[in-house]
Design an enzyme around this catalytic site. Structure first.
Site, PDB file in Angstrom:
ATOM      1  N   LYS A   1       0.849  -1.201   0.000  1.00 35.33           N
ATOM      2  CA  LYS A   1       0.000   0.000   0.000  1.00 35.33           C
ATOM      3  C   LYS A   1       0.884   1.249   0.000  1.00 35.33           C
ATOM      4  CE  LYS A   1      -1.728   1.579   4.021  1.00 35.33           C
ATOM      5  NZ  LYS A   1      -1.435   2.990   4.354  1.00 35.33           N
ATOM      6  N   ASN A   2       1.928   1.257   0.837  1.00 34.53           N
ATOM      7  CA  ASN A   2       2.716   2.476   1.015  1.00 34.53           C
ATOM      8  C   ASN A   2       3.755   2.703  -0.074  1.00 34.53           C
ATOM      9  OD1 ASN A   2       1.121   2.969   3.176  1.00 34.53           O
ATOM     10  ND2 ASN A   2       2.643   2.463   4.732  1.00 34.53           N
TER      11      ASN A   2
ATOM     12  N   CYS B   1      -4.534  12.467  12.154  1.00 33.39           N
ATOM     13  CA  CYS B   1      -5.376  11.323  12.510  1.00 33.39           C
ATOM     14  C   CYS B   1      -5.001  10.959  13.941  1.00 33.39           C
ATOM     15  CB  CYS B   1      -5.163  10.171  11.552  1.00 33.39           C
ATOM     16  SG  CYS B   1      -3.535   9.516  11.657  1.00 33.39           S
TER      17      CYS B   1
ATOM     18  N   ARG C   1       0.383  14.797  12.604  1.00 29.71           N
ATOM     19  CA  ARG C   1       0.787  14.562  11.202  1.00 29.71           C
ATOM     20  C   ARG C   1       1.041  15.890  10.467  1.00 29.71           C
ATOM     21  NH1 ARG C   1      -0.988   9.304  10.124  1.00 29.71           N
ATOM     22  NH2 ARG C   1       0.504   9.212   8.432  1.00 29.71           N
TER      23      ARG C   1
HETATM   24  C1  EPZ Z   1       4.149   7.033   6.128  1.00 29.54           C
HETATM   25  O1  EPZ Z   1       3.376   8.064   6.696  1.00 29.54           O
HETATM   26  C2  EPZ Z   1       3.252   5.817   6.075  1.00 29.54           C
HETATM   27  N1  EPZ Z   1       2.107   6.094   5.209  1.00 29.54           N
HETATM   28  C3  EPZ Z   1       2.778   5.454   7.485  1.00 29.54           C
HETATM   29  O2  EPZ Z   1       2.020   4.253   7.378  1.00 29.54           O
HETATM   30  C4  EPZ Z   1       4.016   5.172   8.348  1.00 29.54           C
HETATM   31  O3  EPZ Z   1       3.592   4.911   9.675  1.00 29.54           O
HETATM   32  C5  EPZ Z   1       4.946   6.396   8.335  1.00 29.54           C
HETATM   33  O4  EPZ Z   1       5.286   6.730   6.965  1.00 29.54           O
HETATM   34  C6  EPZ Z   1       6.238   6.148   9.115  1.00 29.54           C
HETATM   35  O5  EPZ Z   1       6.897   5.038   8.586  1.00 29.54           O
HETATM   36  C7  EPZ Z   1       2.270   6.047   3.858  1.00 29.54           C
HETATM   37  O6  EPZ Z   1       3.349   5.777   3.353  1.00 29.54           O
HETATM   38  C8  EPZ Z   1       1.049   6.329   3.025  1.00 29.54           C
HETATM   39  P1  EPZ Z   1       6.205  10.434   8.217  1.00 29.54           P
HETATM   40  P2  EPZ Z   1       3.930   9.598   6.704  1.00 29.54           P
HETATM   41  O7  EPZ Z   1       6.089  11.684   7.437  1.00 29.54           O
HETATM   42  O8  EPZ Z   1       4.691   9.853   5.469  1.00 29.54           O
HETATM   43  C9  EPZ Z   1       6.622  13.731  11.529  1.00 29.54           C
HETATM   44  C10 EPZ Z   1       0.207   2.822   7.737  1.00 29.54           C
HETATM   45  O9  EPZ Z   1      -0.207   2.277   8.765  1.00 29.54           O
HETATM   46  N2  EPZ Z   1       6.530  14.705  10.424  1.00 29.54           N
HETATM   47  O10 EPZ Z   1       7.413   9.566   8.059  1.00 29.54           O
HETATM   48  O11 EPZ Z   1       2.792  10.484   7.052  1.00 29.54           O
HETATM   49  C11 EPZ Z   1       5.263  13.099  11.816  1.00 29.54           C
HETATM   50  O12 EPZ Z   1       4.526  13.924  12.683  1.00 29.54           O
HETATM   51  C12 EPZ Z   1       0.636   4.277   7.786  1.00 29.54           C
HETATM   52  O13 EPZ Z   1       0.334   2.251   6.621  1.00 29.54           O
HETATM   53  C13 EPZ Z   1       6.783  16.044  10.685  1.00 29.54           C
HETATM   54  O14 EPZ Z   1       7.084  16.432  11.821  1.00 29.54           O
HETATM   55  O15 EPZ Z   1       4.924   9.512   7.952  1.00 29.54           O
HETATM   56  C14 EPZ Z   1       5.615  11.789  12.457  1.00 29.54           C
HETATM   57  O16 EPZ Z   1       5.827  11.990  13.841  1.00 29.54           O
HETATM   58  C15 EPZ Z   1       0.389   4.898   9.146  1.00 29.54           C
HETATM   59  N3  EPZ Z   1       6.678  16.951   9.674  1.00 29.54           N
HETATM   60  C16 EPZ Z   1       6.946  11.420  11.787  1.00 29.54           C
HETATM   61  O17 EPZ Z   1       7.432  12.617  11.144  1.00 29.54           O
HETATM   62  C17 EPZ Z   1       6.350  16.565   8.390  1.00 29.54           C
HETATM   63  O18 EPZ Z   1       6.298  17.435   7.489  1.00 29.54           O
HETATM   64  C18 EPZ Z   1       6.827  10.326  10.749  1.00 29.54           C
HETATM   65  O19 EPZ Z   1       5.961  10.792   9.755  1.00 29.54           O
HETATM   66  C19 EPZ Z   1       6.087  15.199   8.144  1.00 29.54           C
HETATM   67  C20 EPZ Z   1       6.191  14.282   9.171  1.00 29.54           C
END
Ligand code: EPZ
Length: 429
Positions: free
Chosen positions: A22-23, A117, A122
């Site tokens: 999916k990701n 969420c 996020r």
């Molecule tokens: C991706 O989400 C995945 N989703 C998530 O999977 C996964 O948990 C996550 O990466 C971490 O591996 C998809 O790929 C569609 P991040 P994403 O940006 O990109 C902070 C599932 O269950 N952050 O790596 O949204 C954020 O708050 C889902 O399949 C900032 O601070 O995750 C978080 O604490 C859930 N500023 C951390 O980084 C930003 O601009 C990780 O978020 C972006 C993120």
């Protein structure tokens, strides 16, 4: 309302095949907006999130055809809209991944701010930091009367110029969005402290097939040299390491003996290592992993980290497992601020879990008792199915739409290996 009714299921055995990731599918579908010729994607999982992303692409002017076997044809030559409809944005945060491609292709992109969420606020600050570094003007409009006009962010640039971008956190989405904006920018872009997840590498491989010039995906330093235009391509999505890990934990928690097919073992190193630490016996071949559990599995400690560390998306599933392990386990969640909603659901089943900040302490070997619980997000929902297999009696799981976002044919796959799970219709509670 539809629910899953799960009954105690010991000894899950047989073979189950992992679907496409999916990701990886979601960013690659967004990246298809950058192509100007036919794109064929194979092994795309039939999931609600994929359907939503296809709706987003169509609303932007792309032609999209989906087939039962997981093949999707896309042609974005007719891309004519830079605005993502809010009702689609609100359905799925990953819709925000169209921002980079729209900026790269049309020089502008308007998106309602992605809903946070339950697992955390996020934010998107790192995405916007990257777009600004490439020369985009960013206009954030935060409105607090959601009914009237929702909050949105607008990015626009006459021209995108490559630059060096340091990510304060190796954000998966920010790395993907910036890569997709930079692939048509002028000159060189370097993303430092980039996310290293396998889904980033799959996106990079897809963009290179389209004619993109990208090096270093999978390391913390990715270099993109802009090109004039991108063509079409054919690409097979990598297997879903989190779905695979979920079935591996199902074997462990049920005392089973299961072969999970269509995996890339080195995407699962932390999951393999932790299951072996409990005492499970794993046999690893090129494209499949066998998990043989036993009755006396030992407690373990888990700390989630960005890849190649232990994946946060496997945290809830492993916490379900720790309730069945002998001794005390500790689970530390370092990636998301609030990814322990499943703890209360496990407690309803009798689990003995204490939370101290980002740590959860689980006293295992307390038998769970089936009861009514609710999925709070995609992975916690999957974890509740696993807990239901281990619990005495019946477990009724609500909000199963969360689970269907990330697990293709979930009840058929579990039933095929002996899982006692069925979909039931229940009047509103
Ligand atoms: C991706 O989400 C995945 N989703 C998530 O999977 C996964 O948990 C996550 O990466 C971490 O591996 C998809 O790929 C569609 P991040 P994403 O940006 O990109 C902070 C599932 O269950 N952050 O790596 O949204 C954020 O708050 C889902 O399949 C900032 O601070 O995750 C978080 O604490 C859930 N500023 C951390 O980084 C930003 O601009 C990780 O978020 C972006 C993120």
């Amino acid at each position: 309302m539809e629910k899953f009714l799960v009954e105690r299921s010991l000894n899950l055995t047989g073979r189950v095949r992992t679907s496409g990731a999916k990701n990886a599918s979601l960013p690659i579908l967004a990246a298809a907006l950058l192509g100007t010729e036919d794109i064929i994607l194979e092994d795309v999982p039939r999931l609600r999130d994929v359907t939503v992303m296809c709706e987003v692409l169509k609303a932007l002017g792309a032609k999209v055809r989906t087939y039962e076997d997981g093949t999707i044809l896309i042609n974005s030559s007719g891309l004519n809209n830079y605005e993502t409809k809010s009702e689609l944005m609100n359905k799925m945060r990953a819709s925000f991944l169209v921002m980079g491609p729209l900026l790269g292709r049309l020089g502008k992109s308007k998106n309602s701010l992605p809903g946070g969420c339950k697992i955390g606020p996020r934010p998107i600050d790192l995405h916007l930091k990257g777009f600004k570094a490439l020369g985009a003007r960013i206009e954030e409009h935060k409105s607090y009367d959601a009914e009237q006009n929702e909050s949105y962010v607008m990015a626009s640039a006459d021209e995108l110029i490559g630059d060096r971008i340091y990510l304060d956190f190796p954000s998966v989405g920010a790395t993907e969005n910036i890569m997709m904006a930079a692939v048509l920018a002028k000159g060189e872009t370097v993303i430092e402290n980039a996310a290293k997840e396998p889904e980033i590498v799959d996106l990079s491989n897809f963009l290179r097939k389209l004619g993109g010039n990208i090096k270093g995906a999978g390391t913390s330093r990715i270099t993109i040299n802009g090109v004039e235009r991108l063509k079409g391509a054919k690409h097979q999505i990598i297997p879903d390491r989190i779905e695979a890990g979920t079935y591996m934990v199902a074997a462990a928690i049920s005392g089973g003996d299961l072969v999970v097919e269509n995996v890339i073992p080195n995407h699962l190193s932390p999951v393999i290592a932790k299951l072996e630490e409990t005492g499970c016996e794993l046999t690893i071949n090129d494209e499949e992993i066998r998990v043989k559990s036993n009755k006396d599995l030992k407690a373990i400690d888990i700390k989630t980290l960005p890849y190649p560390g232990f994946p946060t998306d496997m945290q809830a599933q492993f916490m379900a497992l720790t309730t069945a392990l002998k001794g005390q386990s500790v689970v530390i969640e370092t990636v998301f601020e609030n990814r322990f909603m499943h703890v209360n659901e496990f407690r309803k089943m009798g689990a003995d879990i204490k939370i101290d900040g980002r740590s959860a302490i689980i006293n295992g070997n307390v038998p769970l008792i089936g009861t009514k619980v609710n999925a709070t997000d995609l992975r916690s929902g999957a974890a509740l199915i696993l807990a239901g297999f281990s619990a005495e009696g019946k477990t009724e799981i609500g909000n199963i739409y969360h689970i269907e976002r990330g697990y293709e044919d979930v009840e058929e796959k579990f039933r095929s290996i002996g899982g006692n799970i069925k979909r039931i219709e229940v009047d509103e509670d």
